[in-house]
Write a protein that holds these residues in place. Structure first.
Motif, PDB file in Angstrom:
ATOM      1  N   ALA A  69       2.428   1.797  -3.334  1.00  0.00           N
ATOM      2  CA  ALA A  69       1.426   2.310  -4.269  1.00  0.00           C
ATOM      3  C   ALA A  69       1.245   3.807  -4.093  1.00  0.00           C
ATOM      4  O   ALA A  69       1.116   4.556  -5.066  1.00  0.00           O
TER       5      ALA A  69
ATOM      6  N   TYR B 217       0.829  -1.205   0.000  1.00  0.00           N
ATOM      7  CA  TYR B 217       0.000   0.000   0.000  1.00  0.00           C
ATOM      8  C   TYR B 217       0.868   1.261   0.000  1.00  0.00           C
ATOM      9  O   TYR B 217       0.572   2.245  -0.705  1.00  0.00           O
TER      10      TYR B 217
ATOM     11  N   LYS C 278      -5.455   3.582  -7.478  1.00  0.00           N
ATOM     12  CA  LYS C 278      -4.035   3.249  -7.651  1.00  0.00           C
ATOM     13  C   LYS C 278      -3.917   2.192  -8.757  1.00  0.00           C
ATOM     14  O   LYS C 278      -3.594   1.030  -8.526  1.00  0.00           O
TER      15      LYS C 278
ATOM     16  N   LEU D 295      -6.859  -1.554  -4.178  1.00  0.00           N
ATOM     17  CA  LEU D 295      -6.065  -0.493  -4.801  1.00  0.00           C
ATOM     18  C   LEU D 295      -6.766   0.062  -6.037  1.00  0.00           C
ATOM     19  O   LEU D 295      -6.727   1.272  -6.309  1.00  0.00           O
TER      20      LEU D 295
END
Length: 465
Positions: A92, A89, A129, A124
């Motif tokens: 990202a 995460y 993302k 995501l």
């Protein structure tokens, strides 16, 4: 013997270099002194939150130690997903895609991680993302490439959407690669997948593909509609699609009318207009359903004007112009078709172009600024063809300087979005008028030819010559 560096070693060297005690650095970083001591000694792994605080305390760029963090995670006897998930995460967020690729390369040796990676990719993707999610989808898809699974199809669907951009050749490749996976999706998800494919093929002007995909979408939606509302015995309750089921059926007819418009079969196009302007069979009564039916009714009215015009009925032109003047989003697509009709039937529309001169100028100024979703891709494609049509109209009226200016704009846009068909059309048109083009216009034309050839062969070129 080569000493392998670690986060602990880097931190210890930093403290020694700047003569900072552990307690002092604990105050600077906000990380407990005992935790710092354990990290230096290598007896306790750090979390991403702690690592970010340590990195900031050392005055380093965010994510500087992520590669070392990956090494430490995978050097541990047992992988800890609770440590790796926050890392993905954070990578990202910071766009450190190379670090995510390293994690995937090490994790995908064990297919048992497919579930958690897929769930993370979905999260995501929802957060926007998309590039980071794409890497995870690719990893999961690769691990399941020999399986006829719905999850593989979802990965391919997401990757198709992520791949779409301003390069029309790349968009075509993405659509063709995904098309074979549609039938593996959930039957409701298939409708959205077919809608997205049809929209993409429409922006690519692949009308045979649009017709095939649109009819398939309409057929599947009709079956599901009958199952939901007419079958006495329902084996299962269908989940709700992103728009009401009837809308997919109407949209299928709308797409087919556009196909026959492009083929210049206007009577058939009008037949499809009648199909998406009649709603007596629609069962839904919600406010959303009413809004959708109003939208299709509006499109039907506009396209009835349009197809009559394209058949040569000039009497409908004032009504059509009045209609589009009240609908800002319809002005440029309508002007494109009006120009086509004017060129085909040899009539003058200078007064109409003057009336919408401001809208045309705004449209030109906005090109190339925003890319990345279906609507913008369609706008870019329409703009490219609109400028070529505008150029041909002015050239046919003897307004050579204006026509060539618009022609070069169309060529520049065609290079930007890799629209080979429109580029070739522009080249053919320019060559007809090359003998009256100015030296500057010929220079720009040759520059665009070079840019197109260099881009086609993978050379990155910047700027307009």
């Amino acid at each position: 013997m080569i000493q392998v560096t670690t986060i602990g070693i880097e931190l210890e060297d930093y403290l020694k270099k700047y003569c900072i005690t552990i307690n002092q650095f604990a105050e600077i970083s906000g990380v407990n002194s005992g935790t710092i001591s354990s990290i230096i000694k290598g007896i306790r792994p750090t979390s991403i939150l702690q690592l970010d605080r340590i990195t900031e305390g050392m005055g380093l760029e965010k994510g500087s130690f992520y590669d070392l963090y990956v090494d430490e995670c995978f050097n541990h006897p047992k992988l800890n997903w609770r440590r790796l998930r926050p890392l993905i995460y954070r990578c990202a967020e910071l766009d450190k895609l190379d670090c995510i690729e390293r994690v995937l390369g090490m994790m995908m040796d064990n297919i048992s991680y497919g579930d958690v990676l897929f769930d993370t990719a979905e999260d995501l993707f929802k957060q926007g993302k998309r590039e980071a999610a794409g890497l995870l989808y690719e990893g999961v898809a690769e691990s399941e490439k020999y399986q006829h699974s719905e999850r593989l199809a979802i990965c391919r669907y997401r990757l198709f959407n992520i791949a779409l951009g301003d390069d029309q050749d790349a968009n075509l490749q993405a659509a063709v690669q995904f098309e074979t996976f549609v039938d593996r999706l959930d039957e409701v998800d298939q409708l959205d997948a077919l809608k997205d494919l049809a929209n993409t093929y429409s922006s690519l002007r692949r009308w045979d593909k649009v017709e095939k995909v649109a009819k398939e979408m309409g057929h599947k939606a009709s079956i599901q509609y009958k199952h939901r509302y007419d079958d006495i015995k329902k084996n299962k309750v269908l989940k709700d699609p992103t728009m009401p089921l009837f809308a997919y059926i109407l949209y299928s007819h709308l797409l087919c009318s556009a196909v026959f418009d492009e083929r210049k079969e206007y009577d058939k196009a009008l037949q499809y207009v009648s199909l998406y302007s009649e709603f007596s069979w629609v069962r839904e009564k919600s406010e959303e359903a009413q809004q959708i039916m109003c939208r299709f009714k509006d499109w039907a009215q506009a396209n009835t004007y349009l197809y009559r015009l394209m058949k040569g009925d000039m009497e409908v032109l004032p009504e059509y112009v009045s209609y589009i003047g009240q609908r800002k989003d319809e002005i440029l697509p309508a002007l494109f078709k009006i120009l086509q009709a004017a060129i085909t039937y040899q009539f003058n529309v200078d007064d109409i172009l003057t009336c919408f001169e401001h809208e045309i100028d705004v449209y030109r100024e906005q090109q190339g600024i925003i890319i990345g979703n279906y609507n913008i891709r369609v706008i870019e494609d329409r703009y490219t063809y609109f400028m070529s049509e505008l150029a041909e109209y002015h050239l046919s009226k003897g307004k050579y300087d204006t026509g060539i200016k618009y022609l070069l704009e169309s060529m520049e846009s065609a290079v930007r979005i890799t629209s080979e068909d429109c580029f070739i059309r522009c080249v053919s048109l320019f060559e007809q008028y090359r003998h009256i083009a100015s030296f500057e216009s010929q220079r720009d034309y040759e520059g665009l030819m070079r840019r197109r050839n260099e881009k086609k062969h993978g050379v990155i070129v910047a700027g307009f010559e």
